[in-house]
Design a protein around this motif. Sequence first.
Motif, PDB file in Angstrom:
ATOM      1  N   GLU A 177       0.308   4.337  -0.833  1.00  0.00           N
ATOM      2  CA  GLU A 177      -0.280   5.576  -0.315  1.00  0.00           C
ATOM      3  C   GLU A 177      -0.015   5.726   1.173  1.00  0.00           C
ATOM      4  O   GLU A 177       0.326   6.809   1.647  1.00  0.00           O
ATOM      5  CB  GLU A 177      -1.787   5.586  -0.579  1.00  0.00           C
ATOM      6  N   ARG A 178      -0.142   4.630   1.907  1.00  0.00           N
ATOM      7  CA  ARG A 178       0.068   4.672   3.356  1.00  0.00           C
ATOM      8  C   ARG A 178       1.472   4.245   3.758  1.00  0.00           C
ATOM      9  O   ARG A 178       1.807   4.280   4.937  1.00  0.00           O
ATOM     10  CB  ARG A 178      -0.930   3.742   4.055  1.00  0.00           C
ATOM     11  N   VAL A 223      -8.047   5.741   5.232  1.00  0.00           N
ATOM     12  CA  VAL A 223      -6.721   6.329   5.423  1.00  0.00           C
ATOM     13  C   VAL A 223      -6.609   7.047   6.763  1.00  0.00           C
ATOM     14  O   VAL A 223      -5.503   7.280   7.260  1.00  0.00           O
ATOM     15  CB  VAL A 223      -6.365   7.301   4.273  1.00  0.00           C
ATOM     16  N   ASN A 248       0.851  -1.180   0.000  1.00  0.00           N
ATOM     17  CA  ASN A 248       0.000   0.000   0.000  1.00  0.00           C
ATOM     18  C   ASN A 248       0.894   1.240   0.000  1.00  0.00           C
ATOM     19  O   ASN A 248       1.314   1.731   1.057  1.00  0.00           O
ATOM     20  CB  ASN A 248      -0.911  -0.028   1.233  1.00  0.00           C
TER      21      ASN A 248
END
Length: 295
Positions: free
Chosen positions: A25-26, A59, A23
């Motif tokens: 994005e995180r 998120v 992941n």
Amino acid sequence: MIHISKVHKQGSAPANEDAYVENLERKLFAVIDGATGVGGLSGKIAAETMQHRLNTGNVADSFISLIQQGNTDLAERTKLELGQEINAIPKEKRSTCGMAAIQIHEIYMEYAQSGDCMIFVKYRDGGIQALSYDHVMRLDEKALSDLYESISGRIGADVSEEAFQKVYQEEKERIIPALAANRRKLNTVQGYSIMDGTAAAMDFLSYGRIPLQQVEKVLLLTDGMQIYGVDGDTWGETAMYAMEYGVERLLSYVVQQEGSDISLQRYPRFKHADDKTGILLEYSDEEKEIIKNTK
């Protein structure tokens, strides 16, 4: 920049029960090892349930909150499959998964581990730190020792491969009660941690955070990536090999070992080949400089 290397290979079983998370994005990464219940649910269910939550969770949720939600998802999925609440299902029949997960922040890293997945960090001075401990290994080693001791009591050293396989399969059937007994120790102080959908899974989860000073590499492995034939610290030797040569070379080496021992006589194990997943994160010089200068 962080350079990411990963490998993911199915073993000799009909289904691949390993999964992984990347992941970006995180900056959240995980390797997940599903374990099928003894006469119960496939481990693929647990692995893919946790994978889905870590990939798609809100998120705004914290790292540990995502894991907890994944564990709750597993309880709900199990109820759908079997029509019972998770605590009413015998431990040995549940779909479970081990995991090694991390989330990278600007100056620190969070981590969480259960089962026999492992997390290692290598520092710029060459030191390697294990952030997790494999409590499953000691139970497996006892069961394997008993299995091969029983086999050796029935055959000689010069037995044919065909004869060995016949005895191996017969004796493996006889240790199923011992394997089920080991499963009943999950998430207890006598046993090991595992994600199974119960509250106890979070009680026994190993987790924490470390600062990123001088961190050069972070390694996540499922147990199928272990090097065979190590006399001593198997995980330590495996981590050193992966840190030096990469997870692709490690995978090739372990597969070659398995291929050289089709009859399972040289390297004691429960199956010809386990599922294998590994992720190696390597900090570039630029990333190291940013971390060093962040106050």
